[in-house]
Design a protein around this motif. Sequence first.
Motif, PDB file in Angstrom:
ATOM      1  N   ASN A  56      38.156  38.449  31.937  1.00  0.00           N
ATOM      2  CA  ASN A  56      38.301  37.211  31.961  1.00  0.00           C
ATOM      3  C   ASN A  56      38.149  36.435  33.146  1.00  0.00           C
ATOM      4  O   ASN A  56      38.707  36.907  34.314  1.00  0.00           O
ATOM      5  CB  ASN A  56      39.805  36.574  31.479  1.00  0.00           C
ATOM      6  N   SER A  57      37.960  34.851  33.136  1.00  0.00           N
ATOM      7  CA  SER A  57      37.680  34.083  34.344  1.00  0.00           C
ATOM      8  C   SER A  57      37.509  32.668  33.741  1.00  0.00           C
ATOM      9  O   SER A  57      36.705  32.571  32.951  1.00  0.00           O
ATOM     10  CB  SER A  57      36.400  34.571  34.890  1.00  0.00           C
ATOM     11  N   THR A  58      38.032  31.739  34.682  1.00  0.00           N
ATOM     12  CA  THR A  58      38.008  30.279  34.386  1.00  0.00           C
ATOM     13  C   THR A  58      37.170  30.052  35.475  1.00  0.00           C
ATOM     14  O   THR A  58      35.996  29.499  35.562  1.00  0.00           O
ATOM     15  CB  THR A  58      39.300  29.803  34.312  1.00  0.00           C
ATOM     16  N   ARG A  59      37.867  29.977  36.728  1.00  0.00           N
ATOM     17  CA  ARG A  59      37.192  29.445  38.056  1.00  0.00           C
ATOM     18  C   ARG A  59      36.055  30.185  38.657  1.00  0.00           C
ATOM     19  O   ARG A  59      35.078  29.397  38.543  1.00  0.00           O
ATOM     20  CB  ARG A  59      38.437  29.597  39.171  1.00  0.00           C
ATOM     21  N   THR A  60      35.940  31.387  38.714  1.00  0.00           N
ATOM     22  CA  THR A  60      34.780  32.108  39.278  1.00  0.00           C
ATOM     23  C   THR A  60      33.570  31.848  38.389  1.00  0.00           C
ATOM     24  O   THR A  60      32.430  31.505  38.835  1.00  0.00           O
ATOM     25  CB  THR A  60      35.171  33.557  39.454  1.00  0.00           C
ATOM     26  N   ARG A 109      31.528  40.329  37.054  1.00  0.00           N
ATOM     27  CA  ARG A 109      32.869  40.717  37.009  1.00  0.00           C
ATOM     28  C   ARG A 109      33.186  41.743  36.177  1.00  0.00           C
ATOM     29  O   ARG A 109      32.928  41.802  34.874  1.00  0.00           O
ATOM     30  CB  ARG A 109      33.768  39.426  36.724  1.00  0.00           C
ATOM     31  N   HIS A 137      36.939  40.894  45.839  1.00  0.00           N
ATOM     32  CA  HIS A 137      36.358  39.470  45.269  1.00  0.00           C
ATOM     33  C   HIS A 137      36.137  38.743  46.458  1.00  0.00           C
ATOM     34  O   HIS A 137      36.632  37.745  47.036  1.00  0.00           O
ATOM     35  CB  HIS A 137      37.623  38.727  44.682  1.00  0.00           C
ATOM     36  N   GLN A 140      35.694  34.788  46.750  1.00  0.00           N
ATOM     37  CA  GLN A 140      36.990  34.026  46.748  1.00  0.00           C
ATOM     38  C   GLN A 140      37.545  34.132  48.025  1.00  0.00           C
ATOM     39  O   GLN A 140      38.068  33.116  48.693  1.00  0.00           O
ATOM     40  CB  GLN A 140      38.166  35.037  45.815  1.00  0.00           C
ATOM     41  N   PRO A 264      44.819  31.505  44.853  1.00  0.00           N
ATOM     42  CA  PRO A 264      43.509  31.862  44.133  1.00  0.00           C
ATOM     43  C   PRO A 264      43.558  31.427  42.828  1.00  0.00           C
ATOM     44  O   PRO A 264      42.178  31.245  42.394  1.00  0.00           O
ATOM     45  CB  PRO A 264      43.442  33.116  44.476  1.00  0.00           C
ATOM     46  N   GLY A 265      44.716  31.192  42.146  1.00  0.00           N
ATOM     47  CA  GLY A 265      44.793  30.972  40.659  1.00  0.00           C
ATOM     48  C   GLY A 265      44.318  32.472  39.804  1.00  0.00           C
ATOM     49  O   GLY A 265      43.897  32.972  40.487  1.00  0.00           O
ATOM     50  N   PRO A 266      44.484  32.196  38.709  1.00  0.00           N
ATOM     51  CA  PRO A 266      45.596  31.501  37.882  1.00  0.00           C
ATOM     52  C   PRO A 266      47.081  31.269  38.458  1.00  0.00           C
ATOM     53  O   PRO A 266      47.606  32.698  38.721  1.00  0.00           O
ATOM     54  CB  PRO A 266      45.265  31.984  36.552  1.00  0.00           C
TER      55      PRO A 266
HETATM   56  N1   CP Z   1      40.522  33.141  41.473  1.00  0.00           N
HETATM   57  C1   CP Z   1      39.768  33.686  40.314  1.00  0.00           C
HETATM   58  O1   CP Z   1      39.209  34.468  40.562  1.00  0.00           O
HETATM   59  O2   CP Z   1      40.106  33.019  39.154  1.00  0.00           O
HETATM   60  P1   CP Z   1      39.301  33.213  37.753  1.00  0.00           P
HETATM   61  O3   CP Z   1      39.881  34.756  37.507  1.00  0.00           O
HETATM   62  O4   CP Z   1      39.866  32.246  36.847  1.00  0.00           O
HETATM   63  O5   CP Z   1      37.818  33.368  38.051  1.00  0.00           O
END
Ligand code: CP
Length: 309
Positions: A56-60, A109, A137, A140, A264-266
Motif C-alpha cells: 500500500n501507498s498514498t504519498r509515494t 514498492r 526508502h 523519502q 514521513p506519513g502516514p
Molecule cells: N511516506 C510514505 O512512504 O508514505 P506512503 O506509504 O503513503 O507512500
Amino acid sequence: MSHLSVNHLLGIKQLNKNDIELILNTAQNFKEVINRPIKKVPSLRDLTVANLFFENSTRTRLSFELAQKRLSADVVNFSASNSSVKKGETLVDTVNNILAMKVDMVVMRHASPGAAIFLAKRVNAKIINAGDGAHEHPTQALLDAFSIQEKLGSIKGKKIVIVGDILHSRVALSNIFCLQKLGAHVKVCGPQTLIPKFITSLGVEVESDLRKALEWCDVANMLRIQLERQDIKYFPTLREYTMMYGLNKEILDSLSKKIVVMHPGPINRGVEITSDVADSQQSIILDQVENGVAVRMAVMFLLAGRQGN
Ligand code: CP
C-alpha cells in the motif's frame, strides 16, 4: 558533476555525496517548475515508466505519478492486489511481461527487503526503489534532506533525531545514510526493543529519553509504529508508548529552542504525534509531501540521462 554514479536508485547506501547533492540541486530547479502556472516540462517525453506497487501507498505512489506526468512521461500503474501475481506469477515474470510492452523505467514498492536489488540484476530497465520492506526508502530520505535544507539552510553539522520504530523502518535507515553523507549528526530514540542492535555500528547514537533527545536536536523526525510488520509485542500498549515517546505540544513548547518537526506519513495522530504538533508552525510535514514531487522528478530525470538533451 551532472551525472549520477549509479544506473538505478536502489538505496541511499549506493549513492555518494555528489549524487545526493546533484539530486537535491536538480530538485530545486524542478520545485520552481512545479510552482509555475504551467507545471509541465517535456524532459521525459517518449519515456515510459511503470509504477509497480506490491504494498500500500498514498504519498509515494501519487507523488511518483505526478512527477512522471509533470515530466511528460507515459505512465502505467500496477497494483499487485488486482494482478496475475494473485495467480502465482513471479516478480521477474511480472516485470519482464510489463517490460515487453516497451517500458523504460520501473518504480517498485515491495514488502521484501532487497526486492529492488534483486530486480535490477535480472531485468533490463532502470529500477527505482519506492520502499522495500524494512530496508530502504531512498526517495523519502532525499525529500526529507531537501526539506531540512530548505528549512534550515544546510544539513552539515545539524542534529537530527529519528524517534520511534527504528527496527521496522526503511525511512530510518535511508535517512541515516543520507544525513550522515551530508554531514549531519544523527541519533535515534525509542524503546530498546525497537532499536536494532547494529545501529551503533553505523555511527548513530541511541538516546532512550525523549526529552533529552529533543533538547539535543535541531530536527525531530517522528516515525509511525509499524504494527503491520510486528509479529510480536515490542511494548506493553500503544498508550504506554505514547506516554514515553509521543510528541505533544506541552513537550514541544517546553524545549529551550524551537525545533523542526517532521513525519514521513502516514501519521497515527495521538500516538507518535498529537494533532496540534503535526499541524503546528514547527511542523514541515506537508512541505515534505510537496517536495517529494520535485525530488522524484529529479531522480527520474537524472536516471534517464536527459541532462544533455
Ligand atoms: N511516506 C510514505 O512512504 O508514505 P506512503 O506509504 O503513503 O507512500
